[in-house]
Design a protein around this motif. Structure first.
Motif, PDB file in Angstrom:
ATOM      1  N   LEU A  78       0.831  -1.197   0.000  1.00 29.61           N
ATOM      2  CA  LEU A  78       0.000   0.000   0.000  1.00 29.61           C
ATOM      3  C   LEU A  78       0.866   1.246   0.000  1.00 29.61           C
ATOM      4  CD1 LEU A  78       0.120   1.402   3.069  1.00 29.61           C
ATOM      5  CD2 LEU A  78      -1.393  -0.496   3.637  1.00 29.61           C
ATOM      6  N   CYS A  79       0.231   2.353  -0.359  1.00 27.01           N
ATOM      7  CA  CYS A  79       0.843   3.673  -0.257  1.00 27.01           C
ATOM      8  C   CYS A  79      -0.063   4.534   0.606  1.00 27.01           C
ATOM      9  CB  CYS A  79       1.016   4.297  -1.640  1.00 27.01           C
ATOM     10  SG  CYS A  79       1.683   5.987  -1.609  1.00 27.01           S
ATOM     11  N   CYS A  80       0.454   5.046   1.694  1.00 29.53           N
ATOM     12  CA  CYS A  80      -0.301   5.879   2.630  1.00 29.53           C
ATOM     13  C   CYS A  80       0.123   7.327   2.439  1.00 29.53           C
ATOM     14  CB  CYS A  80      -0.042   5.417   4.059  1.00 29.53           C
ATOM     15  SG  CYS A  80      -0.909   6.381   5.300  1.00 29.53           S
ATOM     16  N   THR A  81      -0.839   8.193   2.094  1.00 30.82           N
ATOM     17  CA  THR A  81      -0.530   9.581   1.752  1.00 30.82           C
ATOM     18  C   THR A  81      -1.311  10.535   2.649  1.00 30.82           C
ATOM     19  OG1 THR A  81      -0.208   8.936  -0.562  1.00 30.82           O
ATOM     20  CG2 THR A  81      -0.482  11.284  -0.108  1.00 30.82           C
ATOM     21  N   THR A  82      -0.603  11.496   3.247  1.00 30.71           N
ATOM     22  CA  THR A  82      -1.197  12.567   4.047  1.00 30.71           C
ATOM     23  C   THR A  82      -0.521  13.877   3.643  1.00 30.71           C
ATOM     24  OG1 THR A  82       0.413  12.463   5.846  1.00 30.71           O
ATOM     25  CG2 THR A  82      -1.468  10.951   5.977  1.00 30.71           C
ATOM     26  N   GLN A  83      -0.902  14.968   4.305  1.00 27.39           N
ATOM     27  CA  GLN A  83      -0.232  16.235   4.034  1.00 27.39           C
ATOM     28  C   GLN A  83       1.246  16.179   4.382  1.00 27.39           C
ATOM     29  OE1 GLN A  83      -1.002  18.685   2.367  1.00 27.39           O
ATOM     30  NE2 GLN A  83      -3.184  19.154   2.453  1.00 27.39           N
ATOM     31  N   ALA A  84       1.622  15.271   5.265  1.00 25.99           N
ATOM     32  CA  ALA A  84       3.026  15.149   5.668  1.00 25.99           C
ATOM     33  C   ALA A  84       3.871  14.393   4.661  1.00 25.99           C
ATOM     34  CB  ALA A  84       3.114  14.468   7.030  1.00 25.99           C
ATOM     35  N   GLY A  85       3.230  13.745   3.674  1.00 26.52           N
ATOM     36  CA  GLY A  85       3.972  12.974   2.681  1.00 26.52           C
ATOM     37  C   GLY A  85       3.392  11.592   2.495  1.00 26.52           C
ATOM     38  N   SER A  86       4.164  10.715   1.868  1.00 26.96           N
ATOM     39  CA  SER A  86       3.692   9.362   1.558  1.00 26.96           C
ATOM     40  C   SER A  86       4.639   8.311   2.112  1.00 26.96           C
ATOM     41  CB  SER A  86       3.544   9.168   0.050  1.00 26.96           C
ATOM     42  OG  SER A  86       2.483   9.927  -0.464  1.00 26.96           O
ATOM     43  N   LEU A  87       4.057   7.166   2.436  1.00 27.64           N
ATOM     44  CA  LEU A  87       4.805   6.021   2.953  1.00 27.64           C
ATOM     45  C   LEU A  87       4.387   4.782   2.185  1.00 27.64           C
ATOM     46  CD1 LEU A  87       6.596   4.643   5.169  1.00 27.64           C
ATOM     47  CD2 LEU A  87       4.479   4.379   6.502  1.00 27.64           C
ATOM     48  N   LEU A  88       5.366   4.062   1.640  1.00 29.66           N
ATOM     49  CA  LEU A  88       5.109   2.800   0.966  1.00 29.66           C
ATOM     50  C   LEU A  88       5.405   1.650   1.923  1.00 29.66           C
ATOM     51  CD1 LEU A  88       6.706   3.433  -2.548  1.00 29.66           C
ATOM     52  CD2 LEU A  88       4.291   2.971  -2.101  1.00 29.66           C
ATOM     53  N   LEU A  89       4.462   0.736   2.050  1.00 31.43           N
ATOM     54  CA  LEU A  89       4.652  -0.469   2.860  1.00 31.43           C
ATOM     55  C   LEU A  89       4.361  -1.685   2.004  1.00 31.43           C
ATOM     56  CD1 LEU A  89       2.912   0.530   6.227  1.00 31.43           C
ATOM     57  CD2 LEU A  89       5.372   0.271   5.832  1.00 31.43           C
ATOM     58  N   GLY A  90       5.261  -2.646   2.014  1.00 30.78           N
ATOM     59  CA  GLY A  90       5.059  -3.871   1.263  1.00 30.78           C
ATOM     60  C   GLY A  90       4.110  -4.811   1.969  1.00 30.78           C
ATOM     61  N   SER A  91       3.617  -5.789   1.229  1.00 33.07           N
ATOM     62  CA  SER A  91       2.689  -6.761   1.795  1.00 33.07           C
ATOM     63  C   SER A  91       3.440  -7.836   2.570  1.00 33.07           C
ATOM     64  CB  SER A  91       1.879  -7.419   0.677  1.00 33.07           C
ATOM     65  OG  SER A  91       2.737  -8.108  -0.219  1.00 33.07           O
ATOM     66  N   TYR A  92       2.701  -8.591   3.377  1.00 30.77           N
ATOM     67  CA  TYR A  92       3.263  -9.757   4.052  1.00 30.77           C
ATOM     68  C   TYR A  92       3.100 -10.968   3.140  1.00 30.77           C
ATOM     69  CZ  TYR A  92       3.379  -6.946   8.280  1.00 30.77           C
ATOM     70  OH  TYR A  92       3.657  -5.963   9.186  1.00 30.77           O
ATOM     71  N   PRO A  93       4.055 -11.885   3.152  1.00 30.08           N
ATOM     72  CA  PRO A  93       3.958 -13.047   2.259  1.00 30.08           C
ATOM     73  C   PRO A  93       2.753 -13.909   2.596  1.00 30.08           C
ATOM     74  CG  PRO A  93       5.758 -13.313   3.834  1.00 30.08           C
ATOM     75  CD  PRO A  93       5.272 -11.916   3.981  1.00 30.08           C
ATOM     76  N   ALA A  94       2.108 -14.421   1.552  1.00 27.59           N
ATOM     77  CA  ALA A  94       0.941 -15.280   1.743  1.00 27.59           C
ATOM     78  C   ALA A  94       0.781 -16.173   0.526  1.00 27.59           C
ATOM     79  CB  ALA A  94      -0.325 -14.449   1.940  1.00 27.59           C
ATOM     80  N   THR A  95       0.303 -17.379   0.751  1.00 26.94           N
ATOM     81  CA  THR A  95      -0.090 -18.262  -0.339  1.00 26.94           C
ATOM     82  C   THR A  95      -1.537 -17.947  -0.684  1.00 26.94           C
ATOM     83  OG1 THR A  95       1.412 -19.994   0.426  1.00 26.94           O
ATOM     84  CG2 THR A  95      -0.358 -20.648  -1.078  1.00 26.94           C
ATOM     85  N   VAL A  96      -1.786 -17.461  -1.888  1.00 30.01           N
ATOM     86  CA  VAL A  96      -3.104 -16.940  -2.246  1.00 30.01           C
ATOM     87  C   VAL A  96      -4.066 -18.068  -2.586  1.00 30.01           C
ATOM     88  CG1 VAL A  96      -4.387 -15.478  -3.861  1.00 30.01           C
ATOM     89  CG2 VAL A  96      -2.125 -14.774  -3.062  1.00 30.01           C
ATOM     90  N   ALA A  97      -5.180 -18.128  -1.843  1.00 31.26           N
ATOM     91  CA  ALA A  97      -6.291 -19.006  -2.199  1.00 31.26           C
ATOM     92  C   ALA A  97      -7.226 -18.260  -3.136  1.00 31.26           C
ATOM     93  CB  ALA A  97      -7.037 -19.472  -0.946  1.00 31.26           C
ATOM     94  N   GLU A  98      -7.563 -17.015  -2.776  1.00 34.30           N
ATOM     95  CA  GLU A  98      -8.301 -16.102  -3.646  1.00 34.30           C
ATOM     96  C   GLU A  98      -8.283 -14.711  -3.031  1.00 34.30           C
ATOM     97  OE1 GLU A  98     -12.060 -14.880  -3.295  1.00 34.30           O
ATOM     98  OE2 GLU A  98     -12.946 -16.780  -2.696  1.00 34.30           O
ATOM     99  N   VAL A  99      -8.489 -13.689  -3.878  1.00 36.45           N
ATOM    100  CA  VAL A  99      -8.264 -12.312  -3.432  1.00 36.45           C
ATOM    101  C   VAL A  99      -9.531 -11.601  -2.978  1.00 36.45           C
ATOM    102  CG1 VAL A  99      -6.252 -12.079  -4.927  1.00 36.45           C
ATOM    103  CG2 VAL A  99      -8.509 -11.377  -5.789  1.00 36.45           C
ATOM    104  N   THR A 100     -10.712 -12.202  -3.200  1.00 41.67           N
ATOM    105  CA  THR A 100     -11.948 -11.532  -2.820  1.00 41.67           C
ATOM    106  C   THR A 100     -11.934 -11.228  -1.321  1.00 41.67           C
ATOM    107  OG1 THR A 100     -13.101 -12.798  -4.517  1.00 41.67           O
ATOM    108  CG2 THR A 100     -14.470 -11.654  -2.912  1.00 41.67           C
ATOM    109  N   GLY A 101     -12.215  -9.984  -0.974  1.00 40.28           N
ATOM    110  CA  GLY A 101     -12.283  -9.603   0.433  1.00 40.28           C
ATOM    111  C   GLY A 101     -10.989  -9.084   1.014  1.00 40.28           C
ATOM    112  N   ALA A 102      -9.897  -9.116   0.243  1.00 38.03           N
ATOM    113  CA  ALA A 102      -8.609  -8.671   0.784  1.00 38.03           C
ATOM    114  C   ALA A 102      -8.633  -7.183   1.121  1.00 38.03           C
ATOM    115  CB  ALA A 102      -7.487  -8.971  -0.209  1.00 38.03           C
ATOM    116  N   GLY A 103      -9.197  -6.375   0.228  1.00 35.50           N
ATOM    117  CA  GLY A 103      -9.271  -4.944   0.490  1.00 35.50           C
ATOM    118  C   GLY A 103     -10.136  -4.611   1.685  1.00 35.50           C
ATOM    119  N   ASP A 104     -11.228  -5.362   1.856  1.00 36.50           N
ATOM    120  CA  ASP A 104     -12.099  -5.149   3.013  1.00 36.50           C
ATOM    121  C   ASP A 104     -11.366  -5.468   4.309  1.00 36.50           C
ATOM    122  OD1 ASP A 104     -13.927  -4.732   0.982  1.00 36.50           O
ATOM    123  OD2 ASP A 104     -14.833  -6.719   1.167  1.00 36.50           O
TER     124      ASP A 104
END
Length: 324
Positions: free
Chosen positions: A241-267
């Motif tokens: 993800l990229c987190c952006t505020t008035q102070a600037g932006s921060l990029l954070l990588g994901s944690y490793p996972a074996t994907v079964a399916e992506v539905t619901g990940a954003g929620d």
């Protein structure tokens, strides 16, 4: 005549920490066992589960031990009865949810390839048009007592405008999940009252009129910050993800996972971030909880991982995520 589902919650439940306003529906998911071929029948598997962006966020919050109330609408039909029963069993307070005799419960159909990635989807969510401003005005006591309000863009634009205005006046922060490229347009005019917005890259493009890539996402998200959104968390799938505020932006990588399916990940990511903020964490630490919840969700075949817990999220968040 719409009636609240008062039986779907214990009379002694405490005031919610988070009030979620959004979709609750049946998720029909089909996944191919081989390569997905368009315009023909594909062999695979089908399953029906409770879904809806607002509902998914609420269930994830409940599994993270956050007291949460869901405001939504279902039909007075077997599908509505089933998803309400299962959602209440997961710990979500549904006493204020509407059950409508003249409507049918919403349905979302998702087609997934063999790797669990979304190929196409269709949503029939007309019942949510009944979430009127008048209905929300009747719930002001809930909103005022909450530590956070969350809504998704499945609800009418007038309802989003009402919640945005309420947040500005009351100081209760509002988080908004845009849901899709089409529905994100309901959010664009109401940025000034939004504390947290969680688009993906396509939704960010729709909201800003830009063509963001991962290397330019911070610049595009800044457009929304300049319009009044306090924090924009752009989800980047397996890149984090990229987190952006008035102070600037921060990029954070994901944690490793074996994907079964992506539905619901954003929620799950949204719920994890809200969980962290409600528990008083700094924004970066809350984002780590969101990434951890998302990783635990994509590893499960269900839209909401029924084994998700606060302990699991905290354990995974303690590990360093993958570098973006």
């Amino acid at each position: 005549m719409p009636t609240p589902c008062e039986r779907w919650g214990e009379s002694g439940m405490s005031q919610p920490e988070v009030v979620v306003v959004g979709g609750i529906n049946v998720d029909l998911k089909g996944q191919t066992s081989g390569r997905f071929e368009l315009r023909t029948s594909n062999p695979g598997t089908l399953q029906a589960t409770p879904g809806g962006v607002g509902r998914n966020i609420a269930e994830n919050l409940a599994r993270l031990d956050v007291a949460v109330t869901l405001l939504s609408a279902v039909g007075a039909d077997p599908e509505g009865e089933r998803i309400v029963r299962e959602t209440a069993a997961a710990g979500v307070d549904l006493r204020h949810l509407l059950q409508l005799e003249t409507e049918r419960t919403g349905t979302y159909i998702a087609l997934l390839d063999r790797d669990g990635e979304l190929v196409a989807a269709l949503a029939d969510m007309a019942v949510l048009d009944r979430l009127s401003v008048e209905y929300l005005q009747s719930k002001l006591a809930l909103f005022r007592a909450a530590r956070y309000i969350v809504c998704d863009a499945n609800i009418p634009e007038a309802a989003i405008a009402f919640l945005s205005a309420f947040s500005r006046m009351s100081g209760v922060p509002l988080a908004v999940e845009p849901v899709s490229v089409v529905k994100a347009q309901r959010v664009a005019a109401h940025c000034g009252g939004i504390s947290l917005l969680t688009p993906n890259l396509d939704e960010l493009a729709a909201l800003t009129g830009t063509e963001p890539e991962r290397r330019t996402v911070a610049r595009s998200a800044q457009v929304l910050v300049d319009r009044g959104v306090a924090t924009v968390i752009t989800t980047l799938g397996e890149a984090g993800l990229c987190c952006t505020t008035q102070a600037g932006s921060l990029l954070l990588g994901s944690y490793p996972a074996t994907v079964a399916e992506v539905t619901g990940a954003g929620d799950a990511l949204t719920a994890g971030v809200i969980y962290g903020l409600v528990r008083g964490m700094e924004l970066a630490e809350a984002c780590r909880r969101g990434l951890a919840a998302a990783a635990l969700t994509v590893a499960a075949p269900e839209t909401v991982n029924p084994r998700l817990s606060r302990a699991q999220v905290e354990a995974l968040a303690a590990a360093p995520p993958v570098r973006p």
